[in-house]
Design an enzyme around this catalytic site. Sequence first.
Site: not given
Length: 597
Positions: A75-76
């Site tokens: 993710n991020d």
Amino acid sequence: MAQAWAFLLPVLVFGSYVTSLFFPSYISGPLCGGDGGGRSLFLCAQAPKDQDPSPAVSTMYKTAFHFQPAKNWMNDPSGPMYFNGFYHEFYQYNLNGPIFGDIVWGHSVSTDLVNWIGLEPALVRDTPSDIDGCWTGSVTILPGGKPVIIYTGGDKDQHQAQNIAFPKNRSDPYLREWIKAANNPVLRPDEPGMNSIEFRDPTTGWIGPDGLWRMAVGGELNGYSAALLYKSEDFLNWTKVDHPLYSHNGSNMWECPDFFAVLPGNNAGLDLSAAIPQGAKHALKMSVDSVDKYMIGVYDLQRDAFVPDNVVDDRRLWLRIDYGTFYASKSFFDSNKNRRIIWGWSRETDSPSDDLEKGWAGLHTIPRTIWLADNGKQLLQWPVEEIESLRTNEISHQGIELNKGDLFEIKEVDAFQADVEIGFELASIDDADPFDPSWLLDPEKHCGEAGASVPGGIGPFGLVILASDNMDEHTEVYFRVYKSQEKYMVLMCSDLRRSSLRPDLEKPAYGGFFEFDLEKERKISLRTLIDRSAVESFGGGGRVCITSRVYPAVLADVGRAHIYAFNNGSATVRVPQLSAWTMRKAQVNVEKGWSAI
């Protein structure tokens, strides 16, 4: 840290032209996909019935030139930087599978932002202050060329605090190993009114005029969402400032805040710790409501606070970095080319069971240069120039006229891996339909109601991409032009509602508005990069950006797809220049610096 668990709930052709028979005013039911006479009709009011996917969810959905690990969940973006000749991309990564959890800091390096070498994780969950996860953070380069990571860790009770790590050996060009500070966590949410489970995602640090370091952390303060402000002399011992950098009482928790300086009309980047030129503005970005929003304003040095140029209470009207599947973005100052670069996480929009079968989930968008428009009102974005090194087999057309109902096929490029740049010139602006300001509250809804099958005065016109032979599957990226009292408003849409016949997919219509001086410019540009299941579109020179995730069955079945330019508005649209390229595959985490990548 993005709260990722919340996302898991889950032709009749004459030359290159297709006749206006493809654009009935509104078609539905059995006409969708064909008219019984062999002609393809694609602008349907109702999508064809979903069909079951291929026996296996195809690996064909894996992108060719976007950043993603070879397997598992990501993710991020966290702590991107340029240091000693290498770009570093850290990212939220699950070592153990394609679902959210067990998060560590993945790590890859590159010399060109296109081809990446995957390394062992930079940070793993091995101390009491990060045993629940090594969440999102940033990298700051201290004086003397000393990089330092500051990141959010969660303890066994999921309380969040900020931790620090330094490279073990700065002479290692890859900075493979990182040593956590002995006094971690260096920052706890101990102040009155703070929420210990809503305190995360520290920004890159900057030096103020007093010589002290500053940093913002996303948090809740007395029930308000805020970018909390902290100061430090040594980057190890931090003190909370008695007021936030900025706060708002009407929004959810601000994740992944980002704060940086920009100069109107200048696409050169600025280092927030360096002297900021006169006339510069500041941007404050926050990830909230599952999207990335931002404000433009000034950094008041006397008050040590961000002051927006315009205070907008209704956060539906806040500016957006991207209007599609894009979240938790992170920017950094690229000292190598004197620019600011931003990229974000694009989650999967298929089902969790699909992700388990694929063995991977998530990617990062193409790195983008980001700068402030001439008018100082909004940020502009454009893919970094390095991505053009993948272009091959250029196709070019000039002087195309698109009347109402026309389709022009863009042939001889790989429709699954392509970069298309096209400009639309308007012969007349008198036919623009009136603009309703209430549409600004929900442009996605308006894109859904006024799809490409609904003719307008000026528009819809744009691209049809990832289209199957019979048009049962296709994605539309297009514009509509509206006349307001003293200006023109352009709606850009990316409509996925007929993008795939596969079931259990999110297939929305994304959209965003931008102001455009048509009397001066007359031409609206569109650039769309197609990379299998990822589509990134940049409208009006980067005024509106839309990232979409699509999973057409024709791709899984290794079928053939098509790209068209189209117009379904009353006004004729001219295309003075259309260029398209097939995109070669990049080497993304294929060369392994570590066996588990």
